[in-house]
Scaffold this active site. Structure first.
Site, PDB file in Angstrom:
ATOM      1  N   HIS A   1     -28.152  37.659 -31.068  1.00 42.09           N
ATOM      2  CA  HIS A   1     -27.820  36.246 -30.896  1.00 42.09           C
ATOM      3  C   HIS A   1     -29.070  35.364 -30.849  1.00 42.09           C
ATOM      4  O   HIS A   1     -29.052  34.273 -30.276  1.00 42.09           O
ATOM      5  CB  HIS A   1     -26.968  36.061 -29.642  1.00 42.09           C
ATOM      6  CG  HIS A   1     -25.638  36.728 -29.744  1.00 42.09           C
ATOM      7  ND1 HIS A   1     -25.448  38.044 -29.399  1.00 42.09           N
ATOM      8  CD2 HIS A   1     -24.440  36.279 -30.199  1.00 42.09           C
ATOM      9  CE1 HIS A   1     -24.184  38.379 -29.613  1.00 42.09           C
ATOM     10  NE2 HIS A   1     -23.556  37.331 -30.094  1.00 42.09           N
TER      11      HIS A   1
ATOM     12  N   LYS B   1     -25.016  37.308 -38.409  1.00 40.24           N
ATOM     13  CA  LYS B   1     -24.875  36.053 -37.667  1.00 40.24           C
ATOM     14  C   LYS B   1     -25.772  34.997 -38.314  1.00 40.24           C
ATOM     15  O   LYS B   1     -25.456  34.483 -39.375  1.00 40.24           O
ATOM     16  CB  LYS B   1     -25.179  36.287 -36.192  1.00 40.24           C
ATOM     17  CG  LYS B   1     -24.196  37.270 -35.535  1.00 40.24           C
ATOM     18  CD  LYS B   1     -24.370  37.338 -34.043  1.00 40.24           C
ATOM     19  CE  LYS B   1     -23.487  38.429 -33.423  1.00 40.24           C
ATOM     20  NZ  LYS B   1     -22.050  38.257 -33.718  1.00 40.24           N
TER      21      LYS B   1
ATOM     22  N   SER C   1     -24.335  37.136 -24.989  1.00 40.43           N
ATOM     23  CA  SER C   1     -23.444  36.464 -25.933  1.00 40.43           C
ATOM     24  C   SER C   1     -22.321  35.683 -25.265  1.00 40.43           C
ATOM     25  O   SER C   1     -21.797  34.740 -25.864  1.00 40.43           O
ATOM     26  CB  SER C   1     -22.837  37.498 -26.885  1.00 40.43           C
ATOM     27  OG  SER C   1     -22.070  38.461 -26.179  1.00 40.43           O
TER      28      SER C   1
END
Length: 321
Positions: free
Chosen positions: A118, A149, A90
């Site tokens: 991610h 996310k 990340s």
């Protein structure tokens, strides 16, 4: 979620932090071993520390170092071995070599665990993350990730993987057993987001173009850009105070970014982290790149300006109105 990742089963948590924190103590005992990349996410670090298993921290993105630890562990008679990695790191925007790790795990009879927070929803041909990108759907024992996310939610995480692993977690993971369930409304939202992500080819292509264009523009302007090809775009500054000042100055230019420094990243490796979206427009990129060049020259981060490049069809970071 299990179907989306071609896994046997899955359990839901209130966050991926809870998923990671409850994982290692449930699966690994004192005779077992966790082999972890040195740049793994803090949630993985916390989870391993809370367990009783031995741990080995290996240099970032070095499969040869993983193999050395696997060889030593098997020679010493270790029990269950779990190789642990982020799918995408990340703070650096680089992607783990899952194919190499899978080969090593097969050779040394170890399990592979990937935190794909991610990557889930947008990375890979159909948004199934780094596991899909490496052709490993259904071949990774444990995948953890988040609904917070790319899947659009503010809450929720999961563990998906091999059936016997998930069954054990249902009985032994304390962060699963001793916490409230994810609210049904959020589960419904996550299911809808997964369905949308599976068919979002056009958005993924826009994001890919945005990523290529922004990285090229920043590099041409003289910035040191980390990672390769991922929408997480770290601009390496080095000094923590300089990175913080640069973030403040960019905000004054209408560009919102976040500076990261120790203890989030090692001392001397402070950076600005940019996160791209498929929703950004060419004008966003042009305005943001102009601000980066102006502030970079003002603070001495770059020594010259390339001007605002013609990057039509790309996009950039969040820009304040």
């Amino acid at each position: 979620m299990a179907e989306f990742l071609s896994a046997d089963d899955a359990i839901l948590h209130a966050s991926c932090y809870q998923a990671n924190v409850g994982l290692f103590s449930a699966l690994l005992g004192e005779c077992d071993l966790a082999i972890s990349d040195e740049l793994n996410h803090g949630t993985i670090i916390d989870g391993i520390r809370l367990g009783k298993a031995r741990r080995r921290i290996v240099p970032h993105a070095e499969p040869a170092a993983v193999e050395r630890e696997l060889r030593k562990a098997r020679a010493a008679g270790a029990g269950r071995i779990l190789v642990v990695t982020d799918g995408v790191f990340s703070m650096d925007g680089d992607v783990a070599d899952l194919a190499a790790l899978r080969r090593l795990c097969d050779e040394y009879e170890a399990m592979l665990m990937v935190d794909d927070s991610h990557a889930t929803g947008f990375w890979g041909p159909t948004g199934r993350g780094t596991i899909e990108q490496h052709g490993l759907l259904g071949r990774v024992e444990i995948v953890t990730s988040t609904f917070g996310k790319a899947l659009g939610g503010g809450l929720g995480g999961f563990v998906a993987g091999r059936g016997d692993v998930i069954a054990m977690l249902r009985q032994r993971s304390r962060s699963y057993l001793l916490s409230n369930s994810l609210p049904p409304a959020l589960v419904g939202a996550a299911l809808a987001a997964i369905e949308l992500a599976a068919g979002a080819d056009a958005a993924r292509e826009r994001l890919r173009r945005n990523t290529v264009a922004l990285r090229a523009g920043l590099s041409t302007a003289g910035f040191r850009v980390g990672g390769v090809g991922h929408p997480i775009v770290p601009i390496l500054i080095g000094d923590a105070l300089l990175a913080a000042r640069m973030a403040d100055e960019l905000f004054e230019h209408g560009v919102f970014v976040v500076a990261f420094f120790h203890p989030v990243v090692p001392v001397g490796q402070a950076r600005i982290r940019v996160q791209l979206s498929a929703a950004h427009e060419p004008a966003d990129l042009e305005r943001a790149l102009a601000a980066f060049v102006a502030v970079g020259r003002q603070l001495g981060v770059i020594g010259w300006a390339a001007g605002v490049l013609n990057l039509a069809g790309a996009s950039c970071i969040v820009v304040a109105p």
